[in-house]
Design a protein around this motif. Structure first.
Motif, PDB file in Angstrom:
ATOM      1  N   ASP A 282      -5.807   5.037  15.333  1.00 15.77           N
ATOM      2  CA  ASP A 282      -5.865   5.481  13.597  1.00 15.77           C
ATOM      3  C   ASP A 282      -4.129   4.560  13.013  1.00 15.77           C
ATOM      4  N   LEU A 283      -4.338   4.409  12.281  1.00 12.98           N
ATOM      5  CA  LEU A 283      -3.410   3.865  11.323  1.00 12.98           C
ATOM      6  C   LEU A 283      -3.198   4.112  10.016  1.00 12.98           C
ATOM      7  N   THR A 284      -1.599   5.146   9.614  1.00 11.55           N
ATOM      8  CA  THR A 284      -1.658   5.643   8.852  1.00 11.55           C
ATOM      9  C   THR A 284      -0.138   4.886   8.568  1.00 11.55           C
ATOM     10  N   ILE A 285      -0.091   4.247   6.744  1.00 10.59           N
ATOM     11  CA  ILE A 285       0.886   3.464   6.042  1.00 10.59           C
ATOM     12  C   ILE A 285       1.273   4.330   4.922  1.00 10.59           C
ATOM     13  N   THR A 286       2.470   4.525   5.102  1.00  9.66           N
ATOM     14  CA  THR A 286       2.699   4.846   3.372  1.00  9.66           C
ATOM     15  C   THR A 286       4.169   4.074   3.212  1.00  9.66           C
ATOM     16  N   ALA A 287       4.185   3.934   1.744  1.00 11.75           N
ATOM     17  CA  ALA A 287       4.720   3.063   1.425  1.00 11.75           C
ATOM     18  C   ALA A 287       5.220   4.095  -0.179  1.00 11.75           C
ATOM     19  N   GLY A 288       6.612   3.739  -0.399  1.00 16.26           N
ATOM     20  CA  GLY A 288       7.410   3.311  -1.823  1.00 16.26           C
ATOM     21  C   GLY A 288       7.189   2.389  -2.906  1.00 16.26           C
ATOM     22  N   GLY A 289       6.482   1.877  -1.958  1.00 11.95           N
ATOM     23  CA  GLY A 289       6.589  -0.142  -2.761  1.00 11.95           C
ATOM     24  C   GLY A 289       4.823   0.026  -2.126  1.00 11.95           C
ATOM     25  N   ASN A 290       5.073  -1.310  -2.713  1.00 11.25           N
ATOM     26  CA  ASN A 290       3.569  -2.169  -2.740  1.00 11.25           C
ATOM     27  C   ASN A 290       3.460  -2.901  -0.935  1.00 11.25           C
ATOM     28  N   ILE A 291       2.210  -2.379  -0.554  1.00 15.13           N
ATOM     29  CA  ILE A 291       1.539  -2.613   1.113  1.00 15.13           C
ATOM     30  C   ILE A 291       0.847  -3.907   0.791  1.00 15.13           C
ATOM     31  N   THR A 292       1.257  -5.055   1.926  1.00 16.57           N
ATOM     32  CA  THR A 292       0.731  -7.029   1.885  1.00 16.57           C
ATOM     33  C   THR A 292       0.697  -6.683   3.367  1.00 16.57           C
ATOM     34  N   GLN A 293       0.289  -8.365   3.401  1.00 15.72           N
ATOM     35  CA  GLN A 293       0.548  -8.691   5.252  1.00 15.72           C
ATOM     36  C   GLN A 293       0.663 -10.141   4.904  1.00 15.72           C
ATOM     37  N   SER A 294       1.280 -10.332   6.071  1.00 16.84           N
ATOM     38  CA  SER A 294       1.271 -11.501   7.010  1.00 16.84           C
ATOM     39  C   SER A 294       1.102 -12.347   7.951  1.00 16.84           C
TER      40      SER A 294
END
Length: 267
Positions: free
Chosen positions: A149-161
Motif C-alpha cells: 500500500d501507498l499513502t500520501i498525505t500532503a498540505g499542498g498539491n500532489i503531482t509526479q515526475s
C-alpha cells in the motif's frame, strides 16, 4: 578534512564529526545511537552491510546517502542537498525530514513510515513494500514502486515526475489542494482519494476506485476497466475515459456525481 571510516563495530554509541566529506571503506555496525556531522559536506555511508541498530542523527550535511542491512530509525534531518536511504527493513523517523533536493528511498522488503507533520520533501521517489508519507505542503512523486500500500498525505498539491506502480491500495489526502497523477505508465490497483480539490489520474490498465471525496473535478483515464469498491463523490464534473474496448462499472448506490461525462468506454 574529509574522513573515511573503515570497517567498524561499535558496542555503544558512535559520534563522528568531520571537517570535510564523510565516507567509508568498510561496513559499520553500531549497537547504540549514531551522530554524524560533516560540517556542511556530503555524507556517504552506503555500504549495504551497515547496521545502525539505534537512532541515526545527522547534522551539518549537504547530501546524505545512507544504507542499512535491515531496519533504520532516523532522527530529524535537514538537508540543502539530496537524501538517499536504502534499507532492507522498516524505515521510521523520530523527527521531521526537510530536504531541498530530491529524496530517494528504498526499503526493500520493509515499510517506510514517514508521517511526521513537519516533513518537507521536494521530489520523493520511493520503493518497497508499504509506504506512508506525510508532507507539510506540496509533494512531487518521482518513480514510485510499492508492492503493498501507498499513502500520501500532503498540505499542498500532489503531482509526479515519474510513474507510480502500487500493488495494493493507494490512498491520497490533499485537503483543498489538487492531485495530478497523469503519467501514462502509472499502474494503480485500488485508488482512494480521501480529500482533494481537482483530481486527474491516468492508469496504464484497469483501476478500482475506492471510497473517494473530491470537492472539484475528477478525471480518470485508463487503458482498462474502471470499477469501484467504494462510493465516489465529486462536486465538480467527473470525466471517465476507459478506451473503446473497456467497461466502466460505477454502480455503488452512494455515488454522488454533479456532472458525469464518459468520453470513451465499452459497456
Amino acid at each position: 578534512n574529509a574522513l573515511n571510516l573503515g570497517a567498524s563495530t561499535v558496542s555503544r554509541n558512535l559520534n563522528v564529526t568531520s571537517g570535510g566529506a564523510l565516507g567509508q571503506t568498510g561496513a559499520i555496525s553500531v549497537a547504540g545511537t549514531s551522530a554524524l556531522d560533516a560540517s556542511g559536506n556530503n555524507i556517504t555511508l552506503s555500504n549495504t552491510s551497515n547496521d545502525f541498530q539505534d537512532t541515526v542523527s545527522v547534522t551539518n550535511a549537504n547530501n546524505l546517502n545512507l544504507a542499512d542491512v535491515n531496519s533504520l530509525k532516523m532522527a530529524a534531518v535537514t538537508l540543502p542537498g539530496t537524501l538517499t536511504l536504502n534499507t532492507n527493513g522498516n524505515l521510521t523517523q523520530s523527527g521531521a525530514f526537510v530536504v531541498t533536493g530530491a529524496s530517494t528511498i528504498n526499503t526493500g522488503s520493509g515499510d517506510a513510515t514517514l508521517t511526521n507533520a513537519g516533513n518537507d520533501f521536494s521530489t520523493l521517489s520511493i520503493s518497497g513494500t508499504n509506504a506512508n508519507v506525510r508532507d507539510s505542503n506540496g509533494i512531487i512523486l518521482g518513480a514510485t514502486n510499492e508492492t503493498g500500500d501507498l499513502t500520501i498525505t500532503a498540505g499542498g498539491n500532489i503531482t509526479q515526475s515519474g510513474a507510480a506502480t502500487v500493488g495494493g491500495t493507494t490512498t491520497l489526502v490533499a485537503g483543498a489542494n489538487n492531485i495530478t497523477l497523469n503519467n501514462a505508465a502509472n499502474d494503480f490497483a485500488t485508488l482512494k482519494v480521501t480529500s482533494a480539490n481537482n483530481v486527474g489520474v491516468t492508469d496504464v490498465n484497469g483501476i478500482d476506485l475506492g471510497a473517494s471525496s473530491v470537492s472539484g473535478t475528477l478525471g480518470v483515464t485508463t487503458s482498462g476497466a474502471i470499477t469501484q469498491s467504494g462510493a465516489v463523490t465529486a462536486t465538480g464534473a467527473a470525466t471517465f475515459a476507459a478506451g473503446s474496448g473497456n467497461n466502466i462499472t460505477l454502480n455503488n448506490a452512494a455515488n454522488d456525481f454533479a456532472t458525469l461525462k464518459i468520453t470513451s468506454g465499452n459497456n
